[in-house]
Design a protein around this motif. Structure first.
Motif, mmCIF file in Angstrom:
data_model
loop_
_atom_site.group_PDB
_atom_site.id
_atom_site.type_symbol
_atom_site.label_atom_id
_atom_site.label_comp_id
_atom_site.label_asym_id
_atom_site.label_seq_id
_atom_site.Cartn_x
_atom_site.Cartn_y
_atom_site.Cartn_z
ATOM 1 N N LEU A 67 0.785 -1.140 -0.014
ATOM 2 C CA LEU A 67 -0.044 0.020 -0.052
ATOM 3 C C LEU A 67 0.956 1.244 0.137
ATOM 4 O O LEU A 67 0.522 2.228 -0.660
ATOM 5 N N HIS A 68 1.949 1.327 0.948
ATOM 6 C CA HIS A 68 2.747 2.413 0.872
ATOM 7 C C HIS A 68 3.616 2.647 -0.420
ATOM 8 O O HIS A 68 3.500 3.784 -1.024
ATOM 9 N N LEU A 69 3.946 1.553 -1.258
ATOM 10 C CA LEU A 69 4.616 2.018 -2.335
ATOM 11 C C LEU A 69 3.676 2.265 -3.473
ATOM 12 O O LEU A 69 3.766 3.209 -4.170
ATOM 13 N N TRP A 70 2.372 1.850 -3.409
ATOM 14 C CA TRP A 70 1.513 2.165 -4.354
ATOM 15 C C TRP A 70 1.082 3.715 -4.345
ATOM 16 O O TRP A 70 0.964 4.403 -5.041
ATOM 17 N N ARG A 71 0.998 4.211 -3.006
ATOM 18 C CA ARG A 71 0.655 5.504 -2.690
ATOM 19 C C ARG A 71 1.789 6.608 -3.304
ATOM 20 O O ARG A 71 1.493 7.528 -3.662
ATOM 21 N N ILE A 72 3.046 6.175 -2.960
ATOM 22 C CA ILE A 72 4.321 6.866 -3.336
ATOM 23 C C ILE A 72 4.104 6.961 -4.941
ATOM 24 O O ILE A 72 4.450 8.097 -5.393
ATOM 25 N N ARG A 73 3.833 5.998 -5.591
ATOM 26 C CA ARG A 73 3.996 5.957 -7.033
ATOM 27 C C ARG A 73 2.670 6.904 -7.438
ATOM 28 O O ARG A 73 3.013 7.730 -8.356
#
Length: 397
Positions: A67-73
């Protein structure tokens, strides 16, 4: 004496901020990911690996990282944008689950609240300050109350342990979200500053085009009107007054030649390649691009003919620096030694494939120097810098 290039009061300051922001953004991203990856390793090191007991926690951890990596992208694609509704509903649930499962399964479980704090930062990024405050206060209160309730249901080494465990979990959630939001803010600031710089460069180009268009209009507009009027008049007078018609056509020729002379003068002025002028232009261009410039030597020591030739060399060199490299430093050296005028341009940041003989501009420039009995040497040095040397004989002075 080395004379470092000075920047303007806004351009230089903004460029330094942009470079600093990029550095801090990379450092923040690296530190956050390091902490998130080091967290499970630290807990496993302290407790030992027991997948039969730890697999729910590790599964939730993997989901949280995803979820965190998706939000950063997504934040990089739409800077400053708010998280979508499904993320706002999913991330807090996963974050709270990570905290509670961690507290329930490990005496060091409060450390897992770091993950919850990062997800909270992903949720509140892009929201207004008052809503951020509401989210943070509610999340902190929920984490503290839930962690305290779970901690009291298990045997504790000391009586105050539930307070300690719940307090640590709440502290991590209350504080870690700021790290994530700060990093996302830096990312947006860097991109906004870079976009502003690009827009300024495009605006300067558009202004120059408008200036040239205005000059052409001023030169040719009136002249063409005169030519059209007198040509029409001569056509009407051809039978009635041939002598006057001939005079009008001679006037047409005079106006046309005068306009052509003015256009050529304008072009020569636009294409003037005097070394002094080109050095000032190079200084301004490199400053606007945030490239540190050091100038050694005085172009006034070079003769008039050599100044024009080396001015064109410097213009092409600056084009190559901006088009075929990503430099941070550039050095321009001008000297007259043993009757030879020399120009040397050295820059770092040479891109792969842009070494010796790259581009047709250098080939044309080499032919141009040959025509003036000079020579050009250009290529990538052993230290990775790109060097361009132009030499003209004493006769070019």
């Amino acid at each position: 004496m080395d004379t470092p290039s000075t920047t303007g009061p806004l351009t230089g300051a903004e460029e330094r901020k942009l470079r600093a922001a990029r550095r801090f953004g990379r450092i923040g991203l690296a530190l956050t990911m390091f902490y998130l990856l080091a967290l499970p390793a630290t807990i496993i090191w302290m407790e030992g690996l027991d997948l039969s007991r730890q697999w729910p926690m590790l599964l939730l951890y993997v989901i949280a990282i995803g979820l965190h990596l998706w939000r950063i992208r997504e934040h990089m694609r739409s800077l400053g944008g708010r998280a979508p509704l499904w993320f706002v509903l999913t991330a807090p649930v996963v974050g709270l689950a990570v905290v509670l499962v961690g507290v329930a399964t490990s005496p060091f479980g409060a450390m897992w609240a770091v993950v919850g704090g990062v997800l909270l930062g992903d949720v509140v990024a892009g929201q207004r300050a008052r809503w951020i405050a509401v989210w943070v206060l509610v999340a902190t209160a929920v984490v503290f109350g839930s962690a305290f309730a779970i901690s009291t249901g298990f045997p504790a080494p000391v009586s105050w342990w539930p307070w300690y465990s719940a307090g640590m979990a709440a502290f991590f959630v209350l504080s870690i979200w700021t790290v994530d939001v700060e990093r996302l803010w830096w990312l947006k600031a860097v991109t906004d500053m870079d976009d502003a710089r690009r827009a300024a460069a495009e605006l300067a180009t558009a202004r120059e085009r408008l200036r040239l268009a205005d000059d052409l209009h001023d030169i040719l507009g009136h002249a063409l009107e005169v030519v059209a009027f007198k040509s029409e008049l001569a056509s009407r007078l051809q039978d009635a007054d041939p002598q006057r018609a001939r005079a009008e056509m001679e006037e047409v020729q005079r106006v046309a030649r005068q306009s052509l002379t003015e256009v050529r003068a304008m072009v020569r002025e636009t294409r003037e390649t005097d070394l002094v002028t080109e050095l000032a232009g190079a200084r301004a261009v490199l400053q606007s691009a945030g490239i540190a410039l050091v100038v050694r030597g005085d172009p006034a020591t070079v003769g008039p003919t050599a100044r024009n030739v080396l001015g064109r060399v410097l213009r092409e060199a600056m084009t190559n620096v901006l088009r075929h490299a990503e430099p941070s430093h550039c050095t321009i050296e001008i000297e007259v030694v043993d009757g030879e005028a020399r120009l040397r341009v050295v820059n770092d940041g040479s891109l792969p494939g842009n070494g010796d003989g790259a581009g047709t501009g250098l080939v044309a420039l080499s032919r141009y120097l040959d025509e003036h009995s000079g020579r050009l040497d250009a290529g990538t040095a052993e230290d990775g810098t790109f060097r361009l040397d132009a030499v003209l004989p004493a006769g070019a002075r």
